[in-house]
Write a protein that holds these residues in place. Structure first.
Motif, mmCIF file in Angstrom:
data_model
loop_
_atom_site.group_PDB
_atom_site.id
_atom_site.type_symbol
_atom_site.label_atom_id
_atom_site.label_comp_id
_atom_site.label_asym_id
_atom_site.label_seq_id
_atom_site.Cartn_x
_atom_site.Cartn_y
_atom_site.Cartn_z
ATOM 1 N N GLU A 213 0.832 -1.210 0.000
ATOM 2 C CA GLU A 213 0.000 0.000 0.000
ATOM 3 C C GLU A 213 0.862 1.252 0.000
ATOM 4 O O GLU A 213 0.549 2.234 -0.673
ATOM 5 C CB GLU A 213 -0.930 -0.002 1.215
ATOM 6 N N GLU A 214 1.945 1.215 0.752
ATOM 7 C CA GLU A 214 2.856 2.364 0.810
ATOM 8 C C GLU A 214 3.478 2.640 -0.559
ATOM 9 O O GLU A 214 3.611 3.800 -0.975
ATOM 10 C CB GLU A 214 3.955 2.088 1.838
ATOM 11 N N GLU A 215 3.837 1.589 -1.298
ATOM 12 C CA GLU A 215 4.411 1.764 -2.630
ATOM 13 C C GLU A 215 3.374 2.316 -3.605
ATOM 14 O O GLU A 215 3.699 3.171 -4.431
ATOM 15 C CB GLU A 215 4.982 0.436 -3.133
ATOM 16 N N VAL A 216 2.129 1.862 -3.498
ATOM 17 C CA VAL A 216 1.067 2.398 -4.352
ATOM 18 C C VAL A 216 0.872 3.885 -4.055
ATOM 19 O O VAL A 216 0.711 4.701 -4.963
ATOM 20 C CB VAL A 216 -0.252 1.614 -4.167
ATOM 21 N N GLU A 217 0.916 4.257 -2.785
ATOM 22 C CA GLU A 217 0.772 5.666 -2.389
ATOM 23 C C GLU A 217 1.903 6.534 -2.930
ATOM 24 O O GLU A 217 1.692 7.690 -3.294
ATOM 25 C CB GLU A 217 0.700 5.797 -0.862
ATOM 26 N N SER A 218 3.110 5.980 -2.982
ATOM 27 C CA SER A 218 4.272 6.766 -3.419
ATOM 28 C C SER A 218 4.492 6.696 -4.932
ATOM 29 O O SER A 218 5.442 7.280 -5.449
ATOM 30 C CB SER A 218 5.531 6.286 -2.698
ATOM 31 N N LEU B 98 6.654 8.843 -18.048
ATOM 32 C CA LEU B 98 7.169 7.653 -17.378
ATOM 33 C C LEU B 98 6.458 7.525 -16.038
ATOM 34 O O LEU B 98 6.163 8.525 -15.393
ATOM 35 C CB LEU B 98 8.678 7.817 -17.147
ATOM 36 N N GLN B 99 6.179 6.303 -15.643
ATOM 37 C CA GLN B 99 5.614 6.040 -14.327
ATOM 38 C C GLN B 99 6.626 5.187 -13.565
ATOM 39 O O GLN B 99 7.300 4.348 -14.167
ATOM 40 C CB GLN B 99 4.280 5.291 -14.445
ATOM 41 N N LEU B 100 6.715 5.405 -12.257
ATOM 42 C CA LEU B 100 7.695 4.649 -11.500
ATOM 43 C C LEU B 100 7.308 4.484 -10.041
ATOM 44 O O LEU B 100 6.548 5.274 -9.491
ATOM 45 C CB LEU B 100 9.071 5.299 -11.597
ATOM 46 N N VAL B 101 7.860 3.435 -9.471
ATOM 47 C CA VAL B 101 7.754 3.204 -8.040
ATOM 48 C C VAL B 101 9.159 2.880 -7.548
ATOM 49 O O VAL B 101 9.884 2.107 -8.184
ATOM 50 C CB VAL B 101 6.735 2.089 -7.692
ATOM 51 N N VAL B 102 9.552 3.518 -6.452
ATOM 52 C CA VAL B 102 10.884 3.326 -5.880
ATOM 53 C C VAL B 102 10.764 2.381 -4.688
ATOM 54 O O VAL B 102 10.013 2.654 -3.759
ATOM 55 C CB VAL B 102 11.500 4.676 -5.440
ATOM 56 N N LYS C 296 14.002 0.291 -8.520
ATOM 57 C CA LYS C 296 12.740 0.883 -8.977
ATOM 58 C C LYS C 296 12.088 -0.026 -10.008
ATOM 59 O O LYS C 296 12.763 -0.831 -10.642
ATOM 60 C CB LYS C 296 12.963 2.214 -9.709
ATOM 61 N N GLU C 297 10.792 0.209 -10.220
ATOM 62 C CA GLU C 297 10.103 -0.307 -11.397
ATOM 63 C C GLU C 297 9.754 0.909 -12.244
ATOM 64 O O GLU C 297 9.229 1.910 -11.732
ATOM 65 C CB GLU C 297 8.802 -1.042 -11.033
ATOM 66 N N LEU C 298 10.037 0.824 -13.543
ATOM 67 C CA LEU C 298 9.682 1.853 -14.504
ATOM 68 C C LEU C 298 8.580 1.270 -15.388
ATOM 69 O O LEU C 298 8.741 0.185 -15.937
ATOM 70 C CB LEU C 298 10.886 2.238 -15.365
ATOM 71 N N ILE C 299 7.470 1.971 -15.494
ATOM 72 C CA ILE C 299 6.344 1.496 -16.275
ATOM 73 C C ILE C 299 6.120 2.464 -17.429
ATOM 74 O O ILE C 299 6.032 3.675 -17.236
ATOM 75 C CB ILE C 299 5.064 1.384 -15.408
ATOM 76 N N LEU C 300 6.034 1.905 -18.627
ATOM 77 C CA LEU C 300 5.808 2.697 -19.833
ATOM 78 C C LEU C 300 4.546 2.193 -20.518
ATOM 79 O O LEU C 300 4.387 0.992 -20.742
ATOM 80 C CB LEU C 300 6.984 2.554 -20.800
#
Length: 187
Positions: A33-38, A54-58, A68-72
């Motif tokens: 949940e914390e990663e989704v929030e950030s 670009l979308q990303l989660v650290v 990180k994950e980088l989503i394109l």
């Protein structure tokens, strides 16, 4: 471009975030949940996020390493940039590992006769490196510090796991002088 902000419309931000989270779910990549929030949606201040964004989660970013994950989204391009030396450190070195889809990565080197990326004609002037590396799931490439690069997802979109030295995104240098890296969301 330290201290500069991007204004992103909340409705657009939430739509892009939702689509990106679905890509992660389809790839069986589970976030807390914390990663989704950030989760971050970056349009780079260009107002054309479906083409240039670009979308990303650290997961982690310490003084020694970053993950990180980088989503394109389909055809989405992360604009050309480099990670410069900071405080006597050589700049970020990063390994991109493709998890889903196809990624067209461009770095210095010879330009092939045909490239796979579909660059908007009005954006070509902001791209200077053309050596093409194609990454498919399970393939990876390491980008040395202070090296210009840009990348684009294939028509099915893509997910890239990034493993790197410490990330200081606010210090990235973009070829396109209009780019602003750190987002601010408005209602």
């Amino acid at each position: 471009m330290k201290g500069v902000t991007i204004v992103v419309n909340r409705q657009e931000y939430e739509l892009i975030k939702s689509e990106s989270l679905k890509y992660l779910e389809e790839a069986n990549i589970v976030l807390t949940e914390e990663e989704v929030e950030s989760f971050e949606v970056a349009d780079f201040g260009l107002g054309n996020i479906r083409d240039l964004g670009l979308q990303l989660v650290v997961y982690a970013n310490t003084d020694r390493y970053c993950a990180k994950e980088l989503i394109l989204l389909p055809g989405q391009t992360c604009p050309e940039h480099l990670h410069p030396p900071i405080n006597n450190l050589p700049g970020k070195e990063e390994t991109f590992r493709c998890r889903k889809g196809t990624v067209y990565l461009y770095v210095p080197g010879p330009k092939p006769q045909v490239i796979h990326a579909k660059v908007p004609k009005e954006y070509e002037e902001h791209l200077t490196v053309w050596h093409e590396i194609i990454l498919r799931p399970g393939e990876q490439y390491t980008i040395p510090p202070n090296t210009l690069h840009w990348f684009q997802a294939g028509e099915e979109g893509a997910i890239v796991s990034e493993f790197s030295s410490t990330s200081t995104d606010e210090n990235d240098i973009f070829t396109d002088p209009r780019i602003k890296r750190i987002p601010v969301i408005t209602d």
